[in-house]
Write an enzyme that holds these catalytic residues in place. Sequence first.
Site, mmCIF file in Angstrom:
data_model
loop_
_atom_site.group_PDB
_atom_site.id
_atom_site.type_symbol
_atom_site.label_atom_id
_atom_site.label_comp_id
_atom_site.label_asym_id
_atom_site.label_seq_id
_atom_site.Cartn_x
_atom_site.Cartn_y
_atom_site.Cartn_z
ATOM 1 C CE LYS A 11 -3.977 -2.239 2.258
ATOM 2 N NZ LYS A 11 -4.987 -2.128 3.359
ATOM 3 C CE1 TYR A 51 -9.398 -3.472 0.266
ATOM 4 C CE2 TYR A 51 -8.457 -1.539 -0.790
ATOM 5 C CZ TYR A 51 -8.315 -2.666 0.007
ATOM 6 O OH TYR A 51 -7.079 -2.987 0.527
ATOM 7 C CG PHE A 59 -13.558 0.773 6.911
ATOM 8 C CD1 PHE A 59 -13.079 0.228 5.731
ATOM 9 C CD2 PHE A 59 -14.203 -0.076 7.811
ATOM 10 C CE1 PHE A 59 -13.220 -1.119 5.434
ATOM 11 C CE2 PHE A 59 -14.359 -1.436 7.520
ATOM 12 C CZ PHE A 59 -13.859 -1.950 6.328
ATOM 13 C CB THR A 93 -7.033 -5.773 9.866
ATOM 14 O OG1 THR A 93 -7.480 -6.981 9.268
ATOM 15 C CG2 THR A 93 -7.436 -4.586 9.004
ATOM 16 C CG ASN A 114 -3.710 -2.103 6.827
ATOM 17 O OD1 ASN A 114 -3.617 -1.751 5.656
ATOM 18 N ND2 ASN A 114 -4.683 -2.887 7.256
ATOM 19 C CG HIS A 117 -5.252 -6.341 -0.363
ATOM 20 N ND1 HIS A 117 -6.481 -6.463 0.237
ATOM 21 C CD2 HIS A 117 -5.231 -7.239 -1.382
ATOM 22 C CE1 HIS A 117 -7.181 -7.404 -0.413
ATOM 23 N NE2 HIS A 117 -6.437 -7.874 -1.407
ATOM 24 C CD GLU A 128 -8.571 -9.592 -3.655
ATOM 25 O OE1 GLU A 128 -7.374 -9.871 -3.386
ATOM 26 O OE2 GLU A 128 -9.401 -9.288 -2.784
HETATM 27 P P1 RTP Z 1 -6.906 -5.970 3.261
HETATM 28 O O1 RTP Z 1 -8.230 -6.301 2.610
HETATM 29 O O2 RTP Z 1 -6.427 -4.575 2.967
HETATM 30 O O3 RTP Z 1 -5.886 -7.046 3.029
HETATM 31 O O4 RTP Z 1 -7.109 -5.985 4.849
HETATM 32 P P2 RTP Z 1 -7.889 -7.036 5.705
HETATM 33 O O5 RTP Z 1 -8.433 -8.153 4.874
HETATM 34 O O6 RTP Z 1 -6.987 -7.400 6.846
HETATM 35 O O7 RTP Z 1 -9.075 -6.153 6.257
HETATM 36 P P3 RTP Z 1 -10.529 -5.881 5.623
HETATM 37 O O8 RTP Z 1 -11.539 -6.207 6.655
HETATM 38 O O9 RTP Z 1 -10.651 -6.518 4.286
HETATM 39 O O10 RTP Z 1 -10.515 -4.288 5.442
HETATM 40 C C1 RTP Z 1 -9.888 -3.678 4.329
HETATM 41 C C2 RTP Z 1 -9.072 -2.508 4.810
HETATM 42 O O11 RTP Z 1 -9.951 -1.513 5.327
HETATM 43 C C3 RTP Z 1 -9.339 -0.863 6.420
HETATM 44 N N1 RTP Z 1 -10.165 -1.009 7.604
HETATM 45 N N2 RTP Z 1 -10.413 -0.024 8.404
HETATM 46 N N3 RTP Z 1 -11.354 1.570 10.533
HETATM 47 C C4 RTP Z 1 -11.680 0.299 10.486
HETATM 48 O O12 RTP Z 1 -12.369 -0.238 11.327
HETATM 49 C C5 RTP Z 1 -11.192 -0.489 9.375
HETATM 50 N N4 RTP Z 1 -11.443 -1.754 9.170
HETATM 51 C C6 RTP Z 1 -10.790 -2.076 8.043
HETATM 52 C C7 RTP Z 1 -7.997 -1.505 6.663
HETATM 53 O O13 RTP Z 1 -6.994 -0.690 6.085
HETATM 54 C C8 RTP Z 1 -8.115 -2.822 5.952
HETATM 55 O O14 RTP Z 1 -6.859 -3.267 5.507
HETATM 56 MG MG MG Z 2 -9.583 -7.812 3.143
#
Ligand code: RTP
Ligand code: MG
Length: 134
Positions: A11, A51, A59, A93, A114, A117, A128
């Site tokens: 990212k 996304y 968010f 995350t 973070n 991804h 994807e």
């Molecule tokens: P990613 O998709 O980026 O690999 O991350 P992830 O699976 O660990 O998390 P996901 O639930 O898919 O969320 C995508 C991205 O959204 C942001 N996020 N912010 N503020 C919040 O509560 C929140 N929750 C998620 C994070 O940057 C996350 O990587």
């Molecule tokens: Mg994710």
Amino acid sequence: MAIERTLSIIKPDAVAKNVIGQIYTRFENAGLKVVAAKFTQLTQSEAEGFYAVHKERPFFKDLVKFMISGPVMVTALEGENAVLKHRDLMGATNPKEAAAGTIRADFAESIDANAVHGSDSLENAAIEIKYFFG
Ligand code: RTP
Ligand code: MG
């Protein structure tokens, strides 16, 4: 164990920190091989499309804004158990909850910035990879 492919995005925060090489080294050491890659600046519509599953989440707007704030490194990785292996390398995350030695523990600033991804299932990995590499 099955040979899988998964999608990784380094990212904008991690690209700005100049740690693409350090993150790639972790992939290599874990037996994940780069099979496609592009360094690119996402457009708003590309980030929104990528996304789309999160579009109703509070968010979403901030996530899209962050993902287009600078260039990203999009990579397809291949290896044994690649989806889960890559998720394990990334860590939780929220970097505050990420296990020591994971990419997010070492390079991420916050739940928004973070560092990486990773696809969360084999099915989403295929979607994807197609999204970015056709
Ligand atoms: P990613 O998709 O980026 O690999 O991350 P992830 O699976 O660990 O998390 P996901 O639930 O898919 O969320 C995508 C991205 O959204 C942001 N996020 N912010 N503020 C919040 O509560 C929140 N929750 C998620 C994070 O940057 C996350 O990587
Ligand atoms: Mg994710």
